[in-house]
Design an enzyme around this catalytic site. Structure first.
Site, PDB file in Angstrom:
ATOM      1  N   ALA A 267       0.864  -1.189   0.000  1.00 34.29           N
ATOM      2  CA  ALA A 267       0.000   0.000   0.000  1.00 34.29           C
ATOM      3  C   ALA A 267       0.892   1.229   0.000  1.00 34.29           C
ATOM      4  O   ALA A 267       2.106   1.139   0.145  1.00 34.29           O
ATOM      5  CB  ALA A 267      -0.920  -0.002   1.224  1.00 34.29           C
ATOM      6  N   GLU A 301      -1.080   2.102   7.100  1.00 35.06           N
ATOM      7  CA  GLU A 301      -1.239   3.297   6.258  1.00 35.06           C
ATOM      8  C   GLU A 301      -1.981   4.401   6.993  1.00 35.06           C
ATOM      9  O   GLU A 301      -1.680   5.588   6.812  1.00 35.06           O
ATOM     10  CB  GLU A 301      -1.960   2.934   4.956  1.00 35.06           C
TER      11      GLU A 301
END
Length: 847
Positions: A267, A301
């Site tokens: 990610a 994230e």
């Protein structure tokens, strides 16, 4: 990759000259399939009369206007940089150029969905690739506001860091989206995602009372598989945990999470618009390990929105802190505020194993690495930056206390929001909150490389009472640093039911070569003593003789998963260090894995089983070991609970190893449906695994692969077909795969799939002839391809399967020919070489 580098010294010089105010970026995505127009207006201050440059990787530059004066593109642009002479105190720069769509997962990546022929775009800018989409001062300490204006097909959705505006009509069949300016952020966390993505929307209330819109996006052909509610649940849990721990409300106006095609990493923390790889959209039944990995990634994230996006490192030498902090916090959040309460077990078997492996390579480096240029950054996305750094942060939390640590972090965010920092800025706050001088700790842990080994030395009397207990600490000669550790010692005994349970825990500070533990003297010696119980310290451990015997006999009887996993790790580490025979480890795994309850532990043990078979078992004994391992895995698969995660993993592992007639017959029967295992769904992913097994075994031809691709005509099906074709055990199939990879006609994930298939061989002799060819082309590959593509080839096609002194000699000759040029390429090859050195030593120990 000549011309693409940027040195730290160049970045320092430019930052001393320039302060950037704003970017206005106009892109038209309605033109050709290969290029798009990119017009950038930059407003910045500068030292009057100075000269500098702006980064712009372009296909063509039409015009450069600096403060109303037209500069000749042929004179000032080389396709990578644009020279800026005679700067004023205040400057306006307008650059009109054509930029290239990429298919490497770098810059603005373009993908066509084979299901509906729709185009999907997404940006990936870390580290130096926003310059591929627009002209930019590409370094993290030159923050600015960014306003994107995007013209695209009218039926697309367009997402960026700011909230998506209502589009207005443009030319025929197109609309224009004019995004509001962002807050002051670094260019590498800006984002553009565009195409007919579909979305599920929700919202949450932040700690300061704002309503934060949430979106989860995927391609239209994947929406039926998107479990958005799970993503929203994790996001809410993460928001709640991080806002409380950080003492700072979420810093952006919305939070979108987008699953995008052909993504290279797990990610990327684009501010308010995080991108994820599509493997996290589960179109077939995932393992529990994959579900947990997705959860950790979602939380990782989200943590970056504060640490990395709100407060950003000044230069990439603090990349480790950016990633390690997010890795540590994501595991802590998972353990304390989600259903994944055993995430520290996962952290140990997955992250720490990675860290220990990386830290024992010849290329290991201090956590605070010297980052001279962008090439250094690229190769430092490694197990030191992520996993060792996170492990050492966990040790730091044990050292100063979690409440004290978080208090320092809260002060850090309060002081440095929207700015750039360096490591000392954080350490000052942690010292203030904890009252501990961390200068020596920081020096020993962050500025030196290598991993220590801890052992318990125990003496007892005739009654079994401990008369002396100490912990010894050693280091390798190359990195002879002895460090302080905050750790626990666990005593384990068998209870009446036969479970191995902890009966005592002693937490203490360990320092120096030997640390006496008088608190344990006089206690009855238990069946098993576990140094580094609870896994607080970053160190390899070795069990004493009695404890090792207990662990070997009763590994399955541990009541808790983390101590069992620590023993698994010590056993694997001893094999890698050529201290114990690989075949003894195979017996330990195959005799106990059927009782393992943690999905990620099963996954890693099966990977290690394959590594041991491929590299560490004595070559004379390898065929029999592979045959026996495959048969045992098939027995485990058939004995596993119907529909269980273990059953799913054992079938996949068996299919990978299957190579004899009876084994391949079982694979074929599973694929055809002639043989049914209760609870096992032979879905799309499983079908490809079984077919690739048959292909590698010589029982599936190109026609069978084409038929399966027609059945699964998706992008995932196409990737699986690349792997299956490349796995065919014929010289022609291997040559076709090699030429496709080296020829550069594949996208990033297609290339990765082909490399996987090329290396899937039951007889390494089939690809032995590519050793010379590898060293002939490696240098050219590095010089002519983008970093991501070159790295895949250099590491993926290195002849690791040829574990011979001849491979080492050819590697050494290649390294000699490189000299000190291409340090990043040199490092990758040295790391691959080390795998062969370890394999030869392990094979000797197993003989």
């Amino acid at each position: 990759m000549p011309g693409m580098n940027l040195t730290r010294e160049e970045a320092r010089t430019r930052a001393a000259l320039i302060t950037v105010h704003s970017y206005d970026v106009e892109l038209d995505l309605t033109g050709s399939d290969t290029v798009y127009s990119s017009r950038t207006t930059v407003r910045f201050s500068a030292v009057e009369g100075a000269e500098s440059f702006i980064d712009a990787v372009t296909d063509a530059v039409r015009s450069v206007n600096l403060n109303g004066t037209e500069l000749d593109p042929a004179e000032v642009s080389d396709g990578v940089r644009i020279a800026l002479p005679g700067l004023a105190a205040e400057n306006t720069l307008v650059i009109d150029a054509d930029a290239l769509y990429m298919n490497t997962g770098e810059g603005l990546h373009r993908f066509v969905d084979p299901v509906d022929d729709e185009v999907y775009l997404y940006s990936q800018f870390e580290v130096p690739d926003s310059r591929r989409m627009f002209a930019v001062f590409e370094q993290p300490d030159l923050k600015a506001t960014f306003a994107f204006t995007i013209t695209a097909p009218a039926h697309w959705d367009v997402i960026s860091n700011a909230a998506t505006p209502v589009p207005v009509d443009a030319h025929d069949g197109a609309k224009t989206w004019a995004f509001a300016p962002t807050a002051r952020i670094s260019s590498y966390i800006t984002a553009l995602i565009a195409g007919p993505y579909q979305c599920v929307r929700s919202e949450l209330t932040s700690s300061d009372g704002r309503m934060i819109p949430l979106g989860v996006f995927a391609r239209a052909s994947l929406m039926e598989h998107l479990d958005a509610e799970n993503i929203f649940t994790l996001t809410r849990q993460g928001f709640e945990f991080f806002e409380k721990q950080f003492g700072t409300p979420y810093p952006f106006e919305k939070y979108d999470q987008l699953f995008v095609p052909e993504f290279n990493a797990g990610a990327m923390e684009n501010a308010g618009a995080v991108t994820f790889l599509e493997s996290y959209v589960f179109r077939s039944r995932p393992t529990d390990a994959m579900v947990e990995r997705r959860a950790i990634t979602v939380l990782h994230e989200l943590a970056h929105m504060w640490f990395g996006d709100l407060v950003t490192m000044r230069w990439w030498n603090d990349l480790w802190l950016n990633e390690s902090f997010a890795e540590f916090m994501s595991t802590l959040a998972a353990a304390q505020n989600t259903e994944f309460t055993s995430s520290w077990t996962t952290f140990n078997i997955l992250e720490k194993n990675w860290a220990y492996r990386q830290d024992q390579l010849p290329s290991t480096h201090p956590i605070v690495a010297e980052i001279r240029d962008l090439e250094d950054v690229q190769v430092n996305f490694d197990g030191i930056t992520y996993a060792k750094g996170a492990s050492v942060l966990r040790q730091l939390v044990a050292w100063v206390g979690q409440e004290e640590f978080m208090a320092g972090v809260r002060s850090y965010f309060a002081k440095h929001a929207w700015s750039n920092t360096e490591l000392p800025d954080l350490m000052r706050e942690l010292e203030a909150s904890s009252g501990r001088d961390l200068s020596e700790w920081s020096k020993l842990w962050l500025e030196t490389a290598g991993v220590n080994t801890l052992r318990a030395v125990i003496s007892t009397d005739d009654a079994g009472l401990i008369t002396d207990f100490s912990i010894t600490q050693t280091a390798v000669a190359e990195h002879p640093v002895i460090r302080p550790h905050r750790l626990a010692v666990g005593f384990y005994d068998l209870d009446a039911a036969g479970s191995l349970i902890r009966v005592h825990r002693e937490e203490l500070d360990v320092a120096g070569p030997t640390t006496a533990v008088p608190a344990l003297v006089g206690r009855k010696r238990p069946a098993l003593v576990l140094v580094n119980d609870d896994d607080l310290a970053y160190a390899k451990i070795r069990l004493d003789g009695q404890s090792l015997a207990t662990a070997t006999a009763h590994l399955k009887d541990f009541e808790q998963s983390l101590p069992r996993t620590l023993v698994w790790g010590a056993a694997w580490d001893a094999v890698r260090d050529a201290e114990t025979p690989a075949r003894a480890y195979l017996e330990l795994v195959l005799g106990n894995i059927g009782h393992e309850t943690d999905s990620t532990v099963i996954m890693v043990l099966l990977r290690q089983l394959n590594t041991a078979l491929d590299y560490y078992v004595d070559r004379m004994g390898a065929p029999a070991a592979r045959l026996a391992a495959a048969d045992r895995l098939w027995e485990l698969a058939r004995a596993a609970e119907a529909g269980s995660d273990a059953q799913l993993q054992f079938v996949g592992a068996f299919a990978h190893l299957a190579h004899t007639g009876p084994q391949l017959d079982a694979v074929a029967a599973l694929l055809s449906g002639e043989l049914v295992l209760e609870g096992l769904e032979v879905d799309a992913e499983m079908r490809w695994d079984l077919l690739t097994s048959l292909s590698a075994g010589g029982l599936a031809d190109a026609g069978a692969i084409a038929a399966e691709l027609e059945r699964d005509a998706t992008s995932t099906g196409q990737l699986s077909a690349h792997t299956a074709r490349a796995a065919m055990p014929t010289p022609e199939a291997k040559r076709a795969a090699w030429d496709a990879v080296i020829g550069g006609k594949l996208s990033n994930l297609e290339q990765r799939a082909a490399i996987t298939g090329f290396n899937h061989v039951h007889d390494p002799a089939l690809i032995a002839g590519y050793v010379e060819e590898y060293f002939d082309v490696a240098g050219t590959v590095w010089e002519t391809k983008s970093y991501e593509i070159a790295q895949q080839i250099v590491t993926g096609l290195y002849p690791a399967a040829q574990t011979t002194p001849e491979t080492l000699a050819k590697t050494d000759a290649f390294l000699h020919s490189l000299g000190e040029d291409s340090p990043a390429l040199r490092r990758l090859v040295i790391e691959s070489r080390d795998a062969v050195v370890r394999a030869l030593a392990a094979q000797a120990a197993d003989a």
